[in-house]
Design a protein around this motif. Sequence first.
Motif, mmCIF file in Angstrom:
data_model
loop_
_atom_site.group_PDB
_atom_site.id
_atom_site.type_symbol
_atom_site.label_atom_id
_atom_site.label_comp_id
_atom_site.label_asym_id
_atom_site.label_seq_id
_atom_site.Cartn_x
_atom_site.Cartn_y
_atom_site.Cartn_z
ATOM 1 N N ASP A 39 112.369 -105.419 68.842
ATOM 2 C CA ASP A 39 111.262 -104.469 68.704
ATOM 3 C C ASP A 39 110.024 -105.185 68.139
ATOM 4 O O ASP A 39 110.070 -106.396 67.868
ATOM 5 N N PRO A 40 108.913 -104.489 67.951
ATOM 6 C CA PRO A 40 107.701 -105.154 67.454
ATOM 7 C C PRO A 40 107.864 -105.792 66.072
ATOM 8 O O PRO A 40 107.107 -106.703 65.715
ATOM 9 N N ASP A 41 108.857 -105.344 65.296
ATOM 10 C CA ASP A 41 109.104 -105.922 63.981
ATOM 11 C C ASP A 41 110.054 -107.113 64.030
ATOM 12 O O ASP A 41 110.389 -107.683 62.982
ATOM 13 N N GLY A 42 110.521 -107.466 65.235
ATOM 14 C CA GLY A 42 111.416 -108.606 65.360
ATOM 15 C C GLY A 42 112.870 -108.287 65.090
ATOM 16 O O GLY A 42 113.672 -109.200 64.849
ATOM 17 N N VAL A 43 113.263 -107.023 65.156
ATOM 18 C CA VAL A 43 114.644 -106.604 64.933
ATOM 19 C C VAL A 43 115.279 -106.264 66.278
ATOM 20 O O VAL A 43 114.645 -105.640 67.140
ATOM 21 N N GLY A 44 116.525 -106.683 66.456
ATOM 22 C CA GLY A 44 117.202 -106.451 67.720
ATOM 23 C C GLY A 44 117.313 -104.983 68.089
ATOM 24 O O GLY A 44 117.569 -104.121 67.237
ATOM 25 N N ILE A 45 117.110 -104.691 69.370
ATOM 26 C CA ILE A 45 117.311 -103.350 69.920
ATOM 27 C C ILE A 45 118.679 -103.330 70.579
ATOM 28 O O ILE A 45 118.973 -104.166 71.443
ATOM 29 N N THR A 46 119.533 -102.391 70.174
ATOM 30 C CA THR A 46 120.876 -102.307 70.737
ATOM 31 C C THR A 46 121.080 -100.934 71.364
ATOM 32 O O THR A 46 120.194 -100.074 71.338
ATOM 33 N N GLN A 47 122.277 -100.721 71.892
ATOM 34 C CA GLN A 47 122.599 -99.415 72.463
ATOM 35 C C GLN A 47 122.638 -98.312 71.408
ATOM 36 O O GLN A 47 122.623 -97.138 71.763
ATOM 37 N N ARG A 48 122.667 -98.675 70.139
ATOM 38 C CA ARG A 48 122.587 -97.654 69.099
ATOM 39 C C ARG A 48 121.285 -96.865 69.229
ATOM 40 O O ARG A 48 121.262 -95.655 69.023
ATOM 41 N N GLN A 49 120.196 -97.581 69.527
ATOM 42 C CA GLN A 49 118.897 -96.929 69.676
ATOM 43 C C GLN A 49 118.525 -96.697 71.134
ATOM 44 O O GLN A 49 117.716 -95.809 71.436
ATOM 45 N N ALA A 50 119.085 -97.494 72.035
ATOM 46 C CA ALA A 50 118.648 -97.464 73.434
ATOM 47 C C ALA A 50 119.844 -97.577 74.377
ATOM 48 O O ALA A 50 120.144 -98.658 74.902
ATOM 49 N N PRO A 51 120.579 -96.472 74.616
ATOM 50 C CA PRO A 51 121.713 -96.518 75.552
ATOM 51 C C PRO A 51 121.323 -96.981 76.954
ATOM 52 O O PRO A 51 122.187 -97.445 77.718
ATOM 53 N N ALA A 52 120.036 -96.886 77.290
ATOM 54 C CA ALA A 52 119.583 -97.320 78.613
ATOM 55 C C ALA A 52 119.817 -98.803 78.853
ATOM 56 O O ALA A 52 119.768 -99.267 80.002
ATOM 57 N N LEU A 53 120.092 -99.565 77.790
ATOM 58 C CA LEU A 53 120.382 -100.984 77.968
ATOM 59 C C LEU A 53 121.569 -101.215 78.894
ATOM 60 O O LEU A 53 121.699 -102.291 79.495
ATOM 61 N N THR A 54 122.455 -100.236 79.017
ATOM 62 C CA THR A 54 123.589 -100.395 79.925
ATOM 63 C C THR A 54 123.134 -100.631 81.359
ATOM 64 O O THR A 54 123.886 -101.171 82.173
ATOM 65 N N GLY A 55 121.926 -100.211 81.680
ATOM 66 C CA GLY A 55 121.407 -100.376 83.030
ATOM 67 C C GLY A 55 120.751 -101.710 83.297
ATOM 68 O O GLY A 55 120.274 -101.952 84.410
#
Length: 267
Positions: A39-55
């Motif tokens: 994210d803009p703060d440099g922290v990883g984005i995972t499926q916890r926040q973004a289930p769309a990553l499965t796509g």
Amino acid sequence: MRISSLHTYPVKGCHRLDHDAARVEPWGLAGDRRWMIIDPDGVGITQRQAPALTGLHAVPRPGGLLLNGFDIAEPEDGPKETLRVFSSKPPLTARLAPAATGFISGFLGRPARLAWLADTSVRPIQTHSQPGDRVSFADGYPLLLTSTASLDAVNDWLLEAGDEPVPMTRFRPNVVITGARPWAEDDWLGHRIQLGGTTFRAAKSCSRCVVTTVDQETGEVGRQPLRALGRHRRYDDGLLFGINLIPDISPGETEVIRVGESSLALS
């Protein structure tokens, strides 16, 4: 006991790749979680926040990655960024792939960037480890091992509760074994495990989170199997399923493990 399947996740949180064989490096399986969306703060984005990553389907190529067909080169000279896998984890330095920013942000519908771990020696394993142990962008350990018998036990609980069974993909393992009794892996902690000709240290049980409720094919979010784990597998260190492994090999060495090879718990 035998290895029944092998998996890597080239971009942390995105769709898996299935393998007949995988090269083992000191920090994990080759190509596993060398990339991460932040994210803009440099922290990883995972499926916890973004289930769309499965796509997002990542396919490594020599010197880069295809992400849903979008070609991304390894940013060897890309901007350096101090980032964190989670906000609670220590910082580390990786390189950004600026060319992917528009694609990633558009896909997720939020500001996001793609980072590449150019140097796999920069992230120490925090606990249950030896001084030279390292890990990629995985949550905390190089590999996750799960057992088909333990999944069968979970699915029996789900059926008893009137819920649908879940596939092993919900747990996002690297190595799946078959032929063990349910929860035999609990007894392997603190020991060495041999998979094929490669030895691993069984470091720690894996505490599970809401990602297990995400359908890895559709991104849909439910309530199981996390509720069943909360009822039957709740311990002081979390809701447990699977164990974390550390390759017992030296820097610069590699090994290969294959589907069908025998697995053995060692003392």
